[in-house]
Design a protein around this motif. Sequence first.
Motif, short mmCIF file in Angstrom:
data_model
loop_
_atom_site.label_atom_id
_atom_site.label_comp_id
_atom_site.label_asym_id
_atom_site.label_seq_id
_atom_site.Cartn_x
_atom_site.Cartn_y
_atom_site.Cartn_z
N ARG A 22 -16.15 0.85 -27.44
CA ARG A 22 -15.85 0.83 -28.87
C ARG A 22 -14.34 0.75 -29.05
O ARG A 22 -13.58 0.95 -28.11
N ILE A 23 -13.94 0.47 -30.28
CA ILE A 23 -12.52 0.46 -30.63
C ILE A 23 -12.16 1.84 -31.17
O ILE A 23 -12.83 2.36 -32.06
N LEU A 24 -11.12 2.43 -30.60
CA LEU A 24 -10.70 3.77 -30.99
C LEU A 24 -9.90 3.73 -32.29
O LEU A 24 -9.21 2.75 -32.58
N LYS A 25 -9.98 4.82 -33.04
CA LYS A 25 -9.17 4.98 -34.24
C LYS A 25 -8.07 5.97 -33.94
O LYS A 25 -8.31 7.02 -33.34
N GLY A 26 -6.85 5.64 -34.36
CA GLY A 26 -5.74 6.53 -34.08
C GLY A 26 -4.62 6.38 -35.08
O GLY A 26 -4.67 5.55 -35.99
N GLU A 27 -3.62 7.21 -34.88
CA GLU A 27 -2.44 7.24 -35.74
C GLU A 27 -1.18 7.09 -34.89
O GLU A 27 -1.11 7.64 -33.79
N PRO A 28 -0.17 6.37 -35.39
CA PRO A 28 1.09 6.26 -34.65
C PRO A 28 1.70 7.64 -34.43
O PRO A 28 1.60 8.52 -35.29
N ASP A 29 2.32 7.81 -33.27
CA ASP A 29 3.03 9.05 -32.97
C ASP A 29 4.12 8.72 -31.96
O ASP A 29 4.21 7.60 -31.46
N ASP A 58 15.64 13.91 -21.54
CA ASP A 58 16.62 13.67 -22.60
C ASP A 58 15.84 13.52 -23.91
O ASP A 58 15.12 12.54 -24.08
N PRO A 59 15.97 14.47 -24.85
CA PRO A 59 15.20 14.39 -26.09
C PRO A 59 15.53 13.16 -26.94
O PRO A 59 14.79 12.82 -27.85
N LYS A 60 16.63 12.48 -26.61
CA LYS A 60 16.96 11.26 -27.34
C LYS A 60 16.07 10.09 -26.91
O LYS A 60 15.95 9.11 -27.64
N ASP A 61 15.49 10.18 -25.72
CA ASP A 61 14.57 9.15 -25.26
C ASP A 61 13.23 9.35 -25.95
O ASP A 61 12.71 10.47 -26.00
N VAL A 62 12.68 8.28 -26.50
CA VAL A 62 11.38 8.38 -27.19
C VAL A 62 10.50 7.20 -26.82
O VAL A 62 10.97 6.10 -26.53
N VAL A 63 9.20 7.46 -26.82
CA VAL A 63 8.19 6.44 -26.59
C VAL A 63 7.25 6.44 -27.79
O VAL A 63 6.70 7.48 -28.15
N SER A 64 7.09 5.28 -28.39
CA SER A 64 6.16 5.14 -29.51
C SER A 64 4.78 4.78 -28.96
O SER A 64 4.67 4.03 -27.99
N ILE A 89 -1.25 14.34 -17.89
CA ILE A 89 -0.58 15.61 -18.20
C ILE A 89 -0.72 15.88 -19.69
O ILE A 89 -0.99 14.98 -20.47
N GLU A 90 -0.52 17.13 -20.07
CA GLU A 90 -0.54 17.48 -21.48
C GLU A 90 0.89 17.41 -22.01
O GLU A 90 1.83 17.90 -21.38
N VAL A 91 1.04 16.77 -23.16
CA VAL A 91 2.35 16.61 -23.80
C VAL A 91 2.26 17.08 -25.24
O VAL A 91 1.18 17.16 -25.81
N THR A 92 3.42 17.41 -25.82
CA THR A 92 3.50 17.72 -27.24
C THR A 92 4.26 16.60 -27.91
O THR A 92 5.39 16.28 -27.52
N LEU A 93 3.63 16.01 -28.91
CA LEU A 93 4.19 14.86 -29.59
C LEU A 93 5.09 15.28 -30.76
O LEU A 93 5.12 16.45 -31.13
N GLN A 94 5.79 14.33 -31.32
CA GLN A 94 6.68 14.60 -32.45
C GLN A 94 5.92 15.24 -33.61
O GLN A 94 6.45 16.07 -34.33
N SER A 95 4.64 14.88 -33.77
CA SER A 95 3.81 15.44 -34.83
C SER A 95 3.40 16.88 -34.56
O SER A 95 2.71 17.48 -35.37
N ALA A 99 -1.53 16.53 -26.67
CA ALA A 99 -2.40 15.43 -26.27
C ALA A 99 -2.25 15.18 -24.77
O ALA A 99 -1.27 15.60 -24.15
N TRP A 100 -3.22 14.47 -24.22
CA TRP A 100 -3.13 13.99 -22.85
C TRP A 100 -2.33 12.70 -22.85
O TRP A 100 -2.43 11.90 -23.78
#
Length: 106
Positions: A22-29, A58-64, A89-95, A99-100
């Motif tokens: 199926r196609i997943l539903k998600g939100e940008p983060d 480096d907190p200035k590095d970001v991945v969309s 791994i488990e990460v904490t997103l900007q939101s 998430a994994w």
Amino acid sequence: MAKLFAYGTLKDIDTQQTIFGRILKGEPDVLKGFTISEIKIEEEFGIAKYPILEESEDPKDVVSGILFEITEEDINLADTYEGLHYKRIEVTLQSKENAWAYIVTN
């Protein structure tokens, strides 16, 4: 339910259809403190290049990417798809969502 942060091929709807049926539903983060590099994996028809997360500290590095809510069964399917070159791994997103995500295996 589980949450998955996708930044590469798991964002692709054809890949999702193949893996999850199926196609997943998600939100940008956004994931801070990581960069995307490239990994070369030998496949049946030659070498393929794929994106891979690497921690930069480096907190200035970001991945969309996209945050998907999926089942535990879906996580197992994603683990199989990602294979030996990636680890989850488990990460904490900007939101502030946890998430994994899949990073380079050292």
